[in-house]
Design a protein around this motif. Structure first.
Motif, PDB file in Angstrom:
ATOM      1  N   GLY A   1       0.810  -1.211   0.000  1.00  0.00           N
ATOM      2  CA  GLY A   1       0.000   0.000   0.000  1.00  0.00           C
ATOM      3  C   GLY A   1       0.840   1.257   0.000  1.00  0.00           C
ATOM      4  N   VAL A   2       1.943   1.253   0.737  1.00  0.00           N
ATOM      5  CA  VAL A   2       2.841   2.400   0.755  1.00  0.00           C
ATOM      6  C   VAL A   2       3.444   2.613  -0.620  1.00  0.00           C
ATOM      7  CG1 VAL A   2       4.986   3.311   1.724  1.00  0.00           C
ATOM      8  CG2 VAL A   2       3.346   2.176   3.216  1.00  0.00           C
ATOM      9  N   GLY A   3       3.829   1.509  -1.274  1.00  0.00           N
ATOM     10  CA  GLY A   3       4.380   1.623  -2.619  1.00  0.00           C
ATOM     11  C   GLY A   3       3.375   2.198  -3.598  1.00  0.00           C
ATOM     12  N   ALA A   4       2.109   1.789  -3.472  1.00  0.00           N
ATOM     13  CA  ALA A   4       1.067   2.314  -4.354  1.00  0.00           C
ATOM     14  C   ALA A   4       0.876   3.810  -4.121  1.00  0.00           C
ATOM     15  CB  ALA A   4      -0.237   1.571  -4.123  1.00  0.00           C
ATOM     16  N   LEU A   5       0.845   4.221  -2.859  1.00  0.00           N
ATOM     17  CA  LEU A   5       0.679   5.637  -2.570  1.00  0.00           C
ATOM     18  C   LEU A   5       1.880   6.432  -3.072  1.00  0.00           C
ATOM     19  CD1 LEU A   5      -1.076   7.808  -1.257  1.00  0.00           C
ATOM     20  CD2 LEU A   5       0.235   7.454   0.843  1.00  0.00           C
ATOM     21  N   ARG A   6       3.069   5.876  -2.923  1.00  0.00           N
ATOM     22  CA  ARG A   6       4.260   6.563  -3.418  1.00  0.00           C
ATOM     23  C   ARG A   6       4.161   6.792  -4.920  1.00  0.00           C
ATOM     24  NH1 ARG A   6       7.747   2.990  -2.057  1.00  0.00           N
ATOM     25  NH2 ARG A   6       8.319   3.905  -0.058  1.00  0.00           N
ATOM     26  N   ARG A   7       3.702   5.770  -5.650  1.00  0.00           N
ATOM     27  CA  ARG A   7       3.594   5.902  -7.109  1.00  0.00           C
ATOM     28  C   ARG A   7       2.526   6.935  -7.472  1.00  0.00           C
ATOM     29  NH1 ARG A   7       2.273   2.147 -12.038  1.00  0.00           N
ATOM     30  NH2 ARG A   7       4.150   2.503 -13.267  1.00  0.00           N
ATOM     31  N   ALA A   8       1.401   6.890  -6.791  1.00  0.00           N
ATOM     32  CA  ALA A   8       0.333   7.844  -7.078  1.00  0.00           C
ATOM     33  C   ALA A   8       0.737   9.268  -6.713  1.00  0.00           C
ATOM     34  CB  ALA A   8      -0.938   7.450  -6.331  1.00  0.00           C
ATOM     35  N   SER A   9       1.524   9.424  -5.648  1.00  0.00           N
ATOM     36  CA  SER A   9       1.892  10.768  -5.202  1.00  0.00           C
ATOM     37  C   SER A   9       2.750  11.492  -6.225  1.00  0.00           C
ATOM     38  CB  SER A   9       2.618  10.707  -3.855  1.00  0.00           C
ATOM     39  OG  SER A   9       3.910  10.145  -3.994  1.00  0.00           O
ATOM     40  N   SER A  10       3.400  10.743  -7.100  1.00  0.00           N
ATOM     41  CA  SER A  10       4.195  11.390  -8.150  1.00  0.00           C
ATOM     42  C   SER A  10       3.316  12.127  -9.146  1.00  0.00           C
ATOM     43  CB  SER A  10       5.037  10.344  -8.893  1.00  0.00           C
ATOM     44  OG  SER A  10       4.215   9.482  -9.676  1.00  0.00           O
TER      45      SER A  10
END
Length: 341
Positions: free
Chosen positions: A197-206
């Motif tokens: 989930g953290v990885g998904a949020l990191r990708r979306a935050s870009s």
């Protein structure tokens, strides 16, 4: 800014804070600060952030103002800075234009285009108004580009040309500022950790700041969307077809694509993940939140939980990918539930 601009209609401003979160594997720590900007002189930083936050248009990002100041003066604070055309100070205001936009924002008793605070806040007010004009003009295209062209050549020249005027200086000005924004972009959402989930949020935050586009977006990045007779329109025109961006579910699909290939629509994403339903008091970073007009078939919106009762989402036409409070991101009564992919 090389040419004076006529009186522009007044605009309403909404002051909003910038959320900066540091998310760890425990999903327990979060700190607020004024992020979203890097690489500028210290005396310019607070004023750039304040000018950006004072504008109701999300297109006026701190990085845009910073790149514009770099192009105008290189962040010069020289008390003798005057262009050959007579533009003054770090934001290069012509005297007549300064009379319209200049105020004593730094409270030192003078209204001067050479005071950093006065100059940057005036730059922000003028750019905010120009972005508003661009969005309401019906000209289409990127509101930032049109606003920058208006700042450089005057809004009348933009209207006369039906877009960016065919002046080499103005075209170079717009292209240079937009291409140099990246180096001034600080993280609005600093994400650390290794959970899915953290990885998904990191990708979306870009993608924070990327425009909403109905039907746009793919696992490979933002794309133009389409209009379906109801959705995708802005001011009576089909905005989606000329806007490369995301809708709510394509952003979520993109966010998770490297770890789980979710389906395309919000309703299908709920069905694909509903076996792991999560209550609101158990939310973790990266969980999916859904809103519905009634039942599973009525699900119309999805967002990523970003911690601290905030979500990251692509809200609607005319908005950008953004962080928002969970309580007000969408109508509270239409909240349907959450899942964990």
């Amino acid at each position: 800014m090389r040419a004076a601009i006529g009186v522009i209609a007044a605009f309403a401003v909404a002051v909003a804070g910038v959320v900066s979160l540091v998310l760890l594997d425990s999903d327990a720590q979060a700190t607020g600060s004024a992020g979203g900007l890097t690489g500028v002189p210290d005396e310019f930083r607070p004023w750039i952030l304040r000018a950006s936050h004072a504008c109701q248009h999300p297109e006026l990002a701190p990085a845009l103002l910073a790149a514009q100041l770099q192009q105008e003066s290189g962040f010069s604070t020289s008390s003798s800075l005057v262009s050959p055309a007579g533009a003054q100070g770090p934001a290069q205001f012509m005297p007549a234009t300064w009379d319209t936009w200049g105020r004593d924002d730094d409270g030192n008793g003078t209204i001067s285009p050479y005071d950093v605070g006065d100059a940057v806040m005036a730059q922000g007010r003028m750019m905010c108004s120009l972005i508003g004009h661009a969005k309401e003009s019906g000209l289409g295209g990127d509101a930032r580009s049109l606003a920058l062209a208006g700042y450089n050549a005057g809004w009348g020249a933009v209207e006369a040309a039906g877009g960016i005027p065919p002046y080499p200086e103005t075209q170079h000005y717009v292209a240079t500022i937009l291409s140099s924004m990246k180096k001034f972009e600080g993280a609005l959402l600093a994400v650390s950790g290794s959970k899915k989930g953290v990885g998904a949020l990191r990708r979306a935050s870009s993608q924070i700041g990327t425009p909403y586009s109905w039907g746009g977006g793919s696992p490979n990045g933002p794309t133009p969307g389409f209009c379906d007779g109801t959705n995708g329109y802005l001011n009576g025109r089909c905005s989606a077809s000329v806007t490369a961006g995301w809708d709510c579910s394509s952003l979520v699909q993109y966010a998770y694509w490297t770890s789980r290939q979710l389906p395309r629509t919000a309703a299908d994403q709920y069905r694909a993940t509903s076996e792991r339903s999560i209550s609101r008091d158990q939310l973790r970073v990266g969980d999916l939140l859904f809103w519905s007009h009634g039942g599973t078939s009525g699900i119309y919106h999805v967002a990523l939980y970003a911690g601290n009762s905030t979500v990251l989402h692509a809200p609607r036409t005319g908005k950008d990918v953004q962080l928002a409070p969970l309580a007000s991101a969408m109508p509270a009564g239409e909240y349907y539930g959450a899942t964990r992919p």
